[in-house]
Design a protein around this motif. Structure first.
Motif, PDB file in Angstrom:
ATOM      1  N   CYS A   1       0.359  -6.389   4.643  1.00  0.00           N
ATOM      2  CA  CYS A   1       0.935  -5.267   3.898  1.00  0.00           C
ATOM      3  C   CYS A   1       1.467  -5.780   2.559  1.00  0.00           C
ATOM      4  O   CYS A   1       2.171  -6.797   2.504  1.00  0.00           O
ATOM      5  CB  CYS A   1       2.057  -4.647   4.716  1.00  0.00           C
ATOM      6  SG  CYS A   1       2.611  -3.054   4.081  1.00  0.00           S
TER       7      CYS A   1
ATOM      8  N   ALA B   1       5.746  -2.265   0.139  1.00  0.00           N
ATOM      9  CA  ALA B   1       5.134  -1.202   0.945  1.00  0.00           C
ATOM     10  C   ALA B   1       5.472  -1.406   2.410  1.00  0.00           C
ATOM     11  O   ALA B   1       5.870  -2.484   2.840  1.00  0.00           O
ATOM     12  CB  ALA B   1       3.619  -1.179   0.760  1.00  0.00           C
TER      13      ALA B   1
ATOM     14  N   CYS C   1       3.736  -0.764   6.260  1.00  0.00           N
ATOM     15  CA  CYS C   1       2.451  -0.504   6.925  1.00  0.00           C
ATOM     16  C   CYS C   1       2.646  -0.146   8.396  1.00  0.00           C
ATOM     17  O   CYS C   1       1.768  -0.374   9.218  1.00  0.00           O
ATOM     18  CB  CYS C   1       1.531  -1.706   6.784  1.00  0.00           C
ATOM     19  SG  CYS C   1       1.010  -2.042   5.098  1.00  0.00           S
TER      20      CYS C   1
ATOM     21  N   PRO D   1      -0.691   1.374   4.033  1.00  0.00           N
ATOM     22  CA  PRO D   1       0.421   1.063   3.126  1.00  0.00           C
ATOM     23  C   PRO D   1       1.052   2.310   2.511  1.00  0.00           C
ATOM     24  O   PRO D   1       0.376   3.106   1.872  1.00  0.00           O
ATOM     25  CB  PRO D   1      -0.238   0.195   2.036  1.00  0.00           C
ATOM     26  CG  PRO D   1      -1.515  -0.271   2.628  1.00  0.00           C
ATOM     27  CD  PRO D   1      -1.958   0.809   3.557  1.00  0.00           C
ATOM     28  N   LEU D   2       2.351   2.486   2.709  1.00  0.00           N
ATOM     29  CA  LEU D   2       3.132   3.527   2.048  1.00  0.00           C
ATOM     30  C   LEU D   2       4.211   2.843   1.229  1.00  0.00           C
ATOM     31  O   LEU D   2       4.872   1.926   1.707  1.00  0.00           O
ATOM     32  CB  LEU D   2       3.768   4.470   3.072  1.00  0.00           C
ATOM     33  CG  LEU D   2       2.810   5.269   3.960  1.00  0.00           C
ATOM     34  CD1 LEU D   2       3.585   6.109   4.957  1.00  0.00           C
ATOM     35  CD2 LEU D   2       1.890   6.151   3.124  1.00  0.00           C
ATOM     36  N   SER D   3       4.370   3.263  -0.004  1.00  0.00           N
ATOM     37  CA  SER D   3       5.315   2.577  -0.889  1.00  0.00           C
ATOM     38  C   SER D   3       6.755   2.789  -0.434  1.00  0.00           C
ATOM     39  O   SER D   3       7.125   3.858   0.046  1.00  0.00           O
ATOM     40  CB  SER D   3       5.151   3.089  -2.327  1.00  0.00           C
ATOM     41  OG  SER D   3       5.400   4.481  -2.393  1.00  0.00           O
ATOM     42  N   ARG D   4       7.564   1.727  -0.565  1.00  0.00           N
ATOM     43  CA  ARG D   4       8.984   1.802  -0.253  1.00  0.00           C
ATOM     44  C   ARG D   4       9.729   2.362  -1.467  1.00  0.00           C
ATOM     45  O   ARG D   4       9.182   2.421  -2.582  1.00  0.00           O
ATOM     46  CB  ARG D   4       9.517   0.409   0.098  1.00  0.00           C
ATOM     47  CG  ARG D   4       8.879  -0.228   1.328  1.00  0.00           C
ATOM     48  CD  ARG D   4       9.470  -1.603   1.587  1.00  0.00           C
ATOM     49  NE  ARG D   4       8.795  -2.315   2.665  1.00  0.00           N
ATOM     50  CZ  ARG D   4       9.101  -2.194   3.948  1.00  0.00           C
ATOM     51  NH1 ARG D   4      10.081  -1.373   4.311  1.00  0.00           N
ATOM     52  NH2 ARG D   4       8.450  -2.876   4.868  1.00  0.00           N
TER      53      ARG D   4
ATOM     54  N   TYR E   1       9.200   1.628  -5.526  1.00  0.00           N
ATOM     55  CA  TYR E   1       7.837   1.151  -5.769  1.00  0.00           C
ATOM     56  C   TYR E   1       6.878   2.344  -5.817  1.00  0.00           C
ATOM     57  O   TYR E   1       7.166   3.424  -5.290  1.00  0.00           O
ATOM     58  CB  TYR E   1       7.393   0.195  -4.668  1.00  0.00           C
ATOM     59  CG  TYR E   1       8.146  -1.111  -4.643  1.00  0.00           C
ATOM     60  CD1 TYR E   1       7.651  -2.231  -5.301  1.00  0.00           C
ATOM     61  CD2 TYR E   1       9.357  -1.226  -3.960  1.00  0.00           C
ATOM     62  CE1 TYR E   1       8.342  -3.432  -5.279  1.00  0.00           C
ATOM     63  CE2 TYR E   1      10.057  -2.429  -3.936  1.00  0.00           C
ATOM     64  CZ  TYR E   1       9.540  -3.528  -4.604  1.00  0.00           C
ATOM     65  OH  TYR E   1      10.230  -4.707  -4.585  1.00  0.00           O
TER      66      TYR E   1
ATOM     67  N   ARG F   1       2.459   3.361  -5.552  1.00  0.00           N
ATOM     68  CA  ARG F   1       1.206   2.859  -5.004  1.00  0.00           C
ATOM     69  C   ARG F   1       0.018   3.516  -5.675  1.00  0.00           C
ATOM     70  O   ARG F   1      -0.035   4.725  -5.838  1.00  0.00           O
ATOM     71  CB  ARG F   1       1.132   3.134  -3.493  1.00  0.00           C
ATOM     72  CG  ARG F   1      -0.220   2.793  -2.855  1.00  0.00           C
ATOM     73  CD  ARG F   1      -0.197   3.059  -1.355  1.00  0.00           C
ATOM     74  NE  ARG F   1       0.066   4.462  -1.048  1.00  0.00           N
ATOM     75  CZ  ARG F   1      -0.888   5.384  -0.914  1.00  0.00           C
ATOM     76  NH1 ARG F   1      -2.158   5.066  -1.069  1.00  0.00           N
ATOM     77  NH2 ARG F   1      -0.590   6.630  -0.635  1.00  0.00           N
TER      78      ARG F   1
ATOM     79  N   VAL G   1       0.496  -2.001  -5.060  1.00  0.00           N
ATOM     80  CA  VAL G   1       1.878  -1.532  -5.026  1.00  0.00           C
ATOM     81  C   VAL G   1       2.659  -2.269  -6.117  1.00  0.00           C
ATOM     82  O   VAL G   1       2.600  -3.494  -6.202  1.00  0.00           O
ATOM     83  CB  VAL G   1       2.512  -1.778  -3.648  1.00  0.00           C
ATOM     84  CG1 VAL G   1       3.966  -1.319  -3.635  1.00  0.00           C
ATOM     85  CG2 VAL G   1       1.709  -1.059  -2.565  1.00  0.00           C
TER      86      VAL G   1
ATOM     87  N   GLY H   1       9.820   6.619  -2.757  1.00  0.00           N
ATOM     88  CA  GLY H   1       9.071   6.040  -1.641  1.00  0.00           C
ATOM     89  C   GLY H   1       8.315   7.104  -0.875  1.00  0.00           C
ATOM     90  O   GLY H   1       8.657   8.284  -0.916  1.00  0.00           O
TER      91      GLY H   1
END
Length: 222
Positions: free
Chosen positions: A167, A171, A173, A179-182, A185, A187, A203, A214
């Protein structure tokens, strides 16, 4: 005496009866027929031996017939009453097989061993849902440790579909391995460029943290 495949139901009785289904009489002249052993069957009456289920199948006593091994299990030999579950990093996504397939690098078999899933904090390139190790005609998955990933960078522009990669920093996962952005951040989404290659997500840190809350909704996955 009775001929093979027949028996005397009562001692001293002159007439002989045919052994019923699921039983056999190898020599005759017996007071009882023999039951078929586990993994073997006989549908007809008056037979001298039982039959074994073929390779890739098993004898299902609940229906009295041979059936294909279900997905996640296999039978490498004939005459089995149960199929063997795939183990040791392997899986089988099809029924009626005599062996299992290896999971891709950094992937583990699911609970029922019918597919593989990326390890924790890894994600799947291309979302194939099977994640088998590549064969000799397919592109090999790269060996990339989780510590190799950094926010704002991609390990390569493209990677083979069906591989597990660490990951990206910045991000998460944990949502089905995608992957999802935190918070803080953003993406740039991944995309497929062909049936065998996919462009990786990137990311990067936002210039203004509040502008990037996020991704929390699985619907944002591409």
């Amino acid at each position: 005496g009775c001929a093979a495949g027949k028996f005397q139901s009562d001692e001293g009785r002159a007439a002989c009866d045919a052994c019923p289904a699921a039983f056999f009489g190898p020599n005759g002249a017996a007071l009882a027929c023999l039951a078929c052993a586990d993994g073997r069957y006989q549908d007809a009456a008056g037979e001298t031996q039982c039959l074994g289920c073929a390779q890739k199948t098993f004898f299902d006593a609940s229906v009295g017939a041979c059936r294909d091994c279900p997905s996640g299990r296999f039978s490498a030999y004939a005459g089995r009453s149960v199929c063997t579950m795939c183990a040791g990093g392997t899986f089988q996504d099809q029924p009626g097989r005599d062996g299992c397939k290896s999971c891709a690098e950094y992937a583990l078999p699911t609970t029922n061993a019918t597919s593989c899933a990326c390890e924790y904090e890894y994600y799947e390139v291309g979302r194939t849902s099977v994640l088998a190790a590549p064969n000799a005609t397919q592109l090999a998955c790269p060996r990339v440790a989780a510590s190799s990933s950094a926010a704002g960078t991609a390990m390569a522009t493209h990677h083979p579909i069906g591989c597990c990669l660490p990951c990206p920093a910045g991000a998460s996962c944990t949502d089905f391995g995608f992957p999802l952005s935190r918070p803080g951040y953003w993406r740039k989404g991944a995309s497929r460029d062909s049936h065998t290659l996919a462009r990786l997500p990137v990311v990067a840190m936002c210039h203004t943290k509040l502008a990037c809350p996020g991704e929390t909704d699985a619907a944002t996955r591409e």
